[in-house]
Scaffold this active site. Sequence first.
Site, PDB file in Angstrom:
ATOM      1  N   SER A  51      71.596  56.886 -25.086  1.00 16.82           N
ATOM      2  CA  SER A  51      70.768  57.138 -23.909  1.00 16.82           C
ATOM      3  C   SER A  51      70.227  55.837 -23.325  1.00 16.82           C
ATOM      4  CB  SER A  51      69.605  58.052 -24.309  1.00 16.82           C
ATOM      5  OG  SER A  51      68.958  58.572 -23.180  1.00 16.82           O
ATOM      6  N   PRO A  52      70.019  55.798 -22.004  1.00 17.67           N
ATOM      7  CA  PRO A  52      69.389  54.604 -21.417  1.00 17.67           C
ATOM      8  C   PRO A  52      68.026  54.342 -22.040  1.00 17.67           C
ATOM      9  CG  PRO A  52      70.292  56.019 -19.700  1.00 17.67           C
ATOM     10  CD  PRO A  52      70.362  56.798 -20.981  1.00 17.67           C
ATOM     11  N   GLN A  73      73.007  52.577 -15.398  1.00 16.51           N
ATOM     12  CA  GLN A  73      72.047  53.454 -14.727  1.00 16.51           C
ATOM     13  C   GLN A  73      71.317  52.618 -13.675  1.00 16.51           C
ATOM     14  OE1 GLN A  73      68.089  54.689 -16.348  1.00 16.51           O
ATOM     15  NE2 GLN A  73      69.041  56.715 -16.520  1.00 16.51           N
ATOM     16  N   TYR A  94      60.248  57.546 -10.932  1.00 17.55           N
ATOM     17  CA  TYR A  94      60.644  56.344 -10.213  1.00 17.55           C
ATOM     18  C   TYR A  94      60.924  56.700  -8.754  1.00 17.55           C
ATOM     19  CZ  TYR A  94      60.781  54.425 -14.900  1.00 17.55           C
ATOM     20  OH  TYR A  94      60.430  54.040 -16.171  1.00 17.55           O
ATOM     21  N   ARG A 109      70.497  61.425 -13.216  1.00 14.96           N
ATOM     22  CA  ARG A 109      69.422  61.832 -14.130  1.00 14.96           C
ATOM     23  C   ARG A 109      68.276  62.405 -13.316  1.00 14.96           C
ATOM     24  NH1 ARG A 109      66.754  59.062 -19.458  1.00 14.96           N
ATOM     25  NH2 ARG A 109      68.597  60.079 -20.323  1.00 14.96           N
ATOM     26  N   ARG A 119      66.119  57.130 -29.668  1.00 13.68           N
ATOM     27  CA  ARG A 119      65.492  56.586 -30.878  1.00 13.68           C
ATOM     28  C   ARG A 119      66.430  56.567 -32.089  1.00 13.68           C
ATOM     29  NH1 ARG A 119      61.357  58.934 -28.024  1.00 13.68           N
ATOM     30  NH2 ARG A 119      59.489  57.652 -27.722  1.00 13.68           N
TER      31      ARG A 119
END
Length: 778
Positions: free
Chosen positions: A424-425, A503, A584, A632, A726
């Site tokens: 994942s980013p 991304q 964002y 996303r 993680r």
Amino acid sequence: MRLRRGARATTDGPHPPTTGNHPLRVAIIGGGPGGLYAAALLKRLDPARDITVWERNAPDETFGFGVVLSDETLGGIEHADPVVHEALRREFVRWDDIDIVHRGTRHRSGGHGFAALGRHRLLEILHERCRSLGVRLRFRAEAPHPDTLSAEYDLVIAADGVHSATRETYAHVFRPQVTEHRCRYIWLAADFPFDAFRFEIAETEHGVVQLHGYPYGADASTVIIEMREEVWRAAGHGGLTPRESVERCAKLFADALRGRPLRSGNSAWTSFRTVVNDRWSHGNVVLLGDAAHTAHFSIGSGTKLAVEDALALAACLEEQPDVPRALAAYEEERRPVVASTQRAARASLEWFENAGLYLRQPPRQFAFNLLTRSRRVTHGNLRLRDARFTESVERAFGCPPGTPPMFTPFRLRGLTLRNRVVVSPMDMYSAADGVPGDFHLVHLGARALGGAGLVMTEMVCVSPEGRITPGCAGLYTGRQAEAWRRVTDFVHRQSPGTAIGVQLGHSGRKGSTKLMWEGIDEPLPTGNWPLVAASPLPYKPGSQIPRELSRARLTDIREQFTAAAWRAARAGFDLLELHCGHGYLLSGFLSPLTNHRTDAYGGSPERRLRFPLEVFDAVRGVWPAERPMTVRISATDWADGGTGADDAVEIARAFAAHGADAIDVSTGQVVAEERPEYGRSYQTPFADRIRHEVRVPVIAVGAISSWDDVNSLILAGRTDLCALARPHLYDPHWTLHAAAEQGYEGPGAPWPAPYRAGSRPPRTGRTDNPKPRLTLRD
């Protein structure tokens, strides 16, 4: 005498009166299983206690017919009260199988292990036990007001159910939240035993109707009929007499019932309510069972939780020096257990609410999806319970022999991923002037060597003003593009078959902040740059107020995204993801909490989508046609008035219509006042719904931590790819280790040649003790 988990209570000899601050006088409101069992335990632990139970109904009046208890709960009962356990053991009906009937096809899965008995008989056993111990049982009697009981007794246990009057009396202290759900259900019985736990789906002209059935005696079964409120109304049940309604249900499921009738007792159609309380005790008054918490019947935990509450409360009262500390210890012990159960129950409840989404799944996948709906039953433990069934699901899915679902390939446009794992980013905040350096080469290169099918960069910013922090990477200069080319070349050369994606995003109102480990979302003390956003709203108090973007500035930013995408293509990235989530810039246009514009880019959902779609179209226009592009989104803002699951479906539908190859479904981080509902795979249901309603591939993220979770989600059809963050920070070779732990050595997870010697766990020192070879006898 103290009652601890694992310690057997005894009844040898008389018990001296309790000394100190242990409660001698106990009032219990509610004569259900939880209240009765608490009374029996407390009286058994100290016969000197004066215990009274008030039950408003007659002894033989109860809601429901059968009760299912787990082996874990029975083990606790056996240790605490062997007399009750033995009485239950003699009554139990046991079975191992679950049948799922879908579109005329029945699938059976074994090895599950259930034990059930009639609710009437359970209450009779507990009545007998309480009477034998000297507990006073007052039936058809309203309990005195809780204030009165609290003044007269040392302890008041409120076990008065989901509609607890005690809870409402002290609502200002307990602060209950009661959520009513979307289905109506009725608790019925049939006068014959099912030979398995049966789930059956009926598709009617009005919608989906579900049967949950299980045996609870040699000649009786519980049958629960459930349907969404709108289906219930359209089918006319609201205008039928109870008898007519039950007869209609029996006719609908005539095959399952072998043509036999259903009986209702005092049951009526109702909606399930999830009860949560901020506190469980007030002075010497404590909530127990459904008064404190509820869990949906589809995971069979109501009685189980109440009995376990009683065990824990009795133990804490024995272990702690006074009532206040005992009640605090009880809540501390039980709250995380209950929260976990409620999360599983919520997932199960929502699966049945949305069962119509899955009707088009292949029958075996549908059955697997149902069995794993709560996320407590997984691919791994289902394989242990019934390997034959699980292997049949894998074959139907297309898994080659010996291939776990996570190691099957997946195609997006012209890109074929060798497995379903995505790194994942993750923002690393380690670039200098937006240029990725050696850290990024090692960080992303290590994860590419670690076996994932797709490795994603962090959010790469399209302009200096679009950075989150001074350490964010960019793609707004040729020097940055050259540095990224170094990373993609390494991945393609040293880990052939691994794809690397970029991304692209713009921070919007969440920019110009400190590095994460210096103060996440905190403004820079110096060197700030001006922020822009859909509307001039700061992210949180003390944050910089952004400027509202003008039409001209919107065009400039769209061109920045386009230029960055062109550089990304030349830098060799295999996939591009447009970041429209997490608050964002583009996400800020989508949410009504962050977009207060009155022009063509604000107001209705269609207008809020306009600018993100303009950016998507512009980027897609320069991104190579054979390379996939994903988006996303934040599927919920976790805040009142914000984006929710219904909105997320329409957002995903719009991007899919514009050519998005997959939707990467995250949640939250849009507003600072969010209240996420964390838990295992907690964001997956949003991806699941989008996948089935929009018919677009999805990437699921959020607390997916084990390869068993990945296999379960993929095989159930809830997602196409799983993105993990993680776990890949903890173990860069997470995917390769997942393959090794499952004994998989196929093309979905090849070890790099220099690492092949490490494809088996290293040997450790001997930890077992030699077994004796001789047994000597006197």
